[in-house]
Design a protein around this motif. Structure first.
Motif, PDB file in Angstrom:
ATOM      1  N   VAL A  30       0.455   2.205   8.160  1.00 31.60           N
ATOM      2  CA  VAL A  30      -0.820   1.609   7.728  1.00 31.60           C
ATOM      3  C   VAL A  30      -1.789   1.526   8.887  1.00 31.60           C
ATOM      4  CG1 VAL A  30      -1.889  -0.539   6.902  1.00 31.60           C
ATOM      5  CG2 VAL A  30       0.169   0.352   5.787  1.00 31.60           C
ATOM      6  N   ARG A  31      -1.302   1.106  10.046  1.00 36.20           N
ATOM      7  CA  ARG A  31      -2.152   0.997  11.224  1.00 36.20           C
ATOM      8  C   ARG A  31      -2.738   2.366  11.598  1.00 36.20           C
ATOM      9  NH1 ARG A  31       0.959  -2.126  14.021  1.00 36.20           N
ATOM     10  NH2 ARG A  31       2.154  -0.494  15.031  1.00 36.20           N
ATOM     11  N   LYS A  32      -1.882   3.380  11.575  1.00 35.86           N
ATOM     12  CA  LYS A  32      -2.339   4.732  11.932  1.00 35.86           C
ATOM     13  C   LYS A  32      -3.350   5.267  10.904  1.00 35.86           C
ATOM     14  CE  LYS A  32      -1.207   8.229  14.731  1.00 35.86           C
ATOM     15  NZ  LYS A  32      -1.037   8.193  16.145  1.00 35.86           N
ATOM     16  N   SER A  33      -3.112   5.000   9.630  1.00 29.70           N
ATOM     17  CA  SER A  33      -4.039   5.491   8.611  1.00 29.70           C
ATOM     18  C   SER A  33      -5.367   4.749   8.685  1.00 29.70           C
ATOM     19  CB  SER A  33      -3.446   5.370   7.207  1.00 29.70           C
ATOM     20  OG  SER A  33      -3.412   4.029   6.797  1.00 29.70           O
ATOM     21  N   GLY A  34      -5.322   3.490   9.053  1.00 29.73           N
ATOM     22  CA  GLY A  34      -6.561   2.714   9.217  1.00 29.73           C
ATOM     23  C   GLY A  34      -7.394   3.239  10.359  1.00 29.73           C
ATOM     24  N   LYS A  35      -6.750   3.643  11.438  1.00 29.73           N
ATOM     25  CA  LYS A  35      -7.469   4.198  12.592  1.00 29.73           C
ATOM     26  C   LYS A  35      -8.111   5.537  12.240  1.00 29.73           C
ATOM     27  CE  LYS A  35      -4.771   2.065  16.256  1.00 29.73           C
ATOM     28  NZ  LYS A  35      -3.788   2.264  17.311  1.00 29.73           N
TER      29      LYS A  35
ATOM     30  N   ASP B 133       0.835  -1.194   0.000  1.00 30.02           N
ATOM     31  CA  ASP B 133       0.000   0.000   0.000  1.00 30.02           C
ATOM     32  C   ASP B 133       0.874   1.251   0.000  1.00 30.02           C
ATOM     33  OD1 ASP B 133      -1.380   2.123   2.024  1.00 30.02           O
ATOM     34  OD2 ASP B 133      -2.891   1.115   0.786  1.00 30.02           O
ATOM     35  N   ALA B 134       0.380   2.299  -0.610  1.00 35.06           N
ATOM     36  CA  ALA B 134       1.129   3.553  -0.711  1.00 35.06           C
ATOM     37  C   ALA B 134       1.567   4.066   0.658  1.00 35.06           C
ATOM     38  CB  ALA B 134       0.284   4.601  -1.424  1.00 35.06           C
ATOM     39  N   ILE B 135       0.689   4.013   1.628  1.00 45.30           N
ATOM     40  CA  ILE B 135       1.024   4.522   2.957  1.00 45.30           C
ATOM     41  C   ILE B 135       2.120   3.688   3.597  1.00 45.30           C
ATOM     42  CG2 ILE B 135       0.113   4.983   5.278  1.00 45.30           C
ATOM     43  CD1 ILE B 135      -0.763   7.004   3.086  1.00 45.30           C
ATOM     44  N   ALA B 136       2.098   2.381   3.372  1.00 48.76           N
ATOM     45  CA  ALA B 136       3.166   1.522   3.897  1.00 48.76           C
ATOM     46  C   ALA B 136       4.509   1.923   3.288  1.00 48.76           C
ATOM     47  CB  ALA B 136       2.849   0.054   3.610  1.00 48.76           C
ATOM     48  N   HIS B 137       4.537   2.092   1.972  1.00 50.57           N
ATOM     49  CA  HIS B 137       5.789   2.499   1.328  1.00 50.57           C
ATOM     50  C   HIS B 137       6.253   3.862   1.821  1.00 50.57           C
ATOM     51  CE1 HIS B 137       7.076  -0.539  -1.458  1.00 50.57           C
ATOM     52  NE2 HIS B 137       5.871  -0.668  -1.979  1.00 50.57           N
ATOM     53  N   LEU B 138       5.332   4.794   1.996  1.00 47.11           N
ATOM     54  CA  LEU B 138       5.723   6.115   2.467  1.00 47.11           C
ATOM     55  C   LEU B 138       6.269   6.058   3.888  1.00 47.11           C
ATOM     56  CD1 LEU B 138       2.891   8.295   0.916  1.00 47.11           C
ATOM     57  CD2 LEU B 138       5.270   8.072   0.136  1.00 47.11           C
ATOM     58  N   GLY B 139       5.704   5.199   4.713  1.00 47.47           N
ATOM     59  CA  GLY B 139       6.232   5.022   6.061  1.00 47.47           C
ATOM     60  C   GLY B 139       7.671   4.527   6.031  1.00 47.47           C
ATOM     61  N   ALA B 140       7.932   3.551   5.173  1.00 46.34           N
ATOM     62  CA  ALA B 140       9.297   3.031   5.037  1.00 46.34           C
ATOM     63  C   ALA B 140      10.220   4.068   4.405  1.00 46.34           C
ATOM     64  CB  ALA B 140       9.272   1.741   4.217  1.00 46.34           C
ATOM     65  N   LEU B 141       9.721   4.776   3.396  1.00 49.15           N
ATOM     66  CA  LEU B 141      10.528   5.781   2.713  1.00 49.15           C
ATOM     67  C   LEU B 141      10.918   6.922   3.652  1.00 49.15           C
ATOM     68  CD1 LEU B 141      11.855   6.798   0.120  1.00 49.15           C
ATOM     69  CD2 LEU B 141       9.621   7.761  -0.550  1.00 49.15           C
ATOM     70  N   ASP B 142      10.062   7.242   4.600  1.00 52.37           N
ATOM     71  CA  ASP B 142      10.401   8.267   5.585  1.00 52.37           C
ATOM     72  C   ASP B 142      11.687   7.888   6.315  1.00 52.37           C
ATOM     73  OD1 ASP B 142      10.116  10.563   7.275  1.00 52.37           O
ATOM     74  OD2 ASP B 142       9.173   9.288   8.791  1.00 52.37           O
ATOM     75  N   LEU B 143      11.818   6.618   6.697  1.00 50.75           N
ATOM     76  CA  LEU B 143      13.045   6.169   7.365  1.00 50.75           C
ATOM     77  C   LEU B 143      14.240   6.215   6.428  1.00 50.75           C
ATOM     78  CD1 LEU B 143      11.348   5.378   9.815  1.00 50.75           C
ATOM     79  CD2 LEU B 143      12.653   3.258   9.905  1.00 50.75           C
TER      80      LEU B 143
END
Length: 197
Positions: free
Chosen positions: A189-194, A111-121
């Motif tokens: 992903v967890r945060k965006s789902g919430k 998912d885009a949000i998952a990739h963005l979370g990893a890309l932030d690191l």
């Protein structure tokens, strides 16, 4: 020890006026590390571009192409600075893998949000190392320092673009304190789902 060996192996026969060959060699080692990081970042951004899915696909897919293009230009600028200093810019995949101190990007199709979370690191690591390189270059050569500072501004802006997808309205990042790309991806992903539900 390895840094000293690399500096000796990269010692140029000549360098730019006003610097000693020892100073040139030190800058070449620092710039080679930046070249490796930029080549890796370019490939990581394309990997994400090709493997992003989900409702934010097109926004992230299109956001990454200008970043890819600029990072490629940054790598070219760094390689040309190495050559200007009398060194050899090593840009082969084997050299990149042999010299880098980080692991491969660890998220596949996601998912885009998952990739963005990893890309932030990823951006945090690249920017932190770049700031250290700027500090080292600033002690020796303002031209090299200036080149790296210009790249820092762009990379920090790209991380801001990424973080805008991960930030809550209260200013907290979904990826805060995540130690790995996989954990950052899961937290995002967890945060965006919430917040979506």
């Amino acid at each position: 020890m390895a840094r000293t060996a690399n500096r000796d192996a990269n010692r140029p026969a000549y360098t730019v006026p006003g610097l000693t060959t020892e100073q040139g060699a030190e800058l070449i080692v620092t710039l080679q590390e930046r070249l490796n990081a930029l080549n890796d970042l370019h490939l990581t951004l394309k990997h994400i571009h090709w493997n992003v899915v989900g409702p934010h696909f097109i926004a992230v897919h299109k956001m990454l192409d200008p970043q890819v293009d600029r990072v490629r230009l940054m790598a070219d600028d760094v390689a040309e600075r190495i050559a200007t200093l009398g060194g050899v810019a090593h840009g082969t995949p084997g050299r990149l893998v042999a010299d880098r101190s980080w692991d491969d990007y660890s998220v596949g199709r996601a998912d885009a949000i998952a990739h963005l979370g990893a890309l932030d690191l990823v951006y945090t690591g690249v920017i932190t190392d770049l700031r250290n390189a700027i500090e080292q270059a600033g002690k020796i050569d303002p031209a090299t320092e200036d080149l790296l500072i210009e790249q820092l501004r762009d990379l920090e802006q790209y991380q801001w673009f990424v973080r805008a997808h991960l930030e809550s309205s209260s200013g907290t990042l979904a990826t805060a304190d995540a130690p790995t790309e996989v954990r950052a991806a899961k937290k995002a992903v967890r945060k965006s789902g919430k917040s979506a539900g």
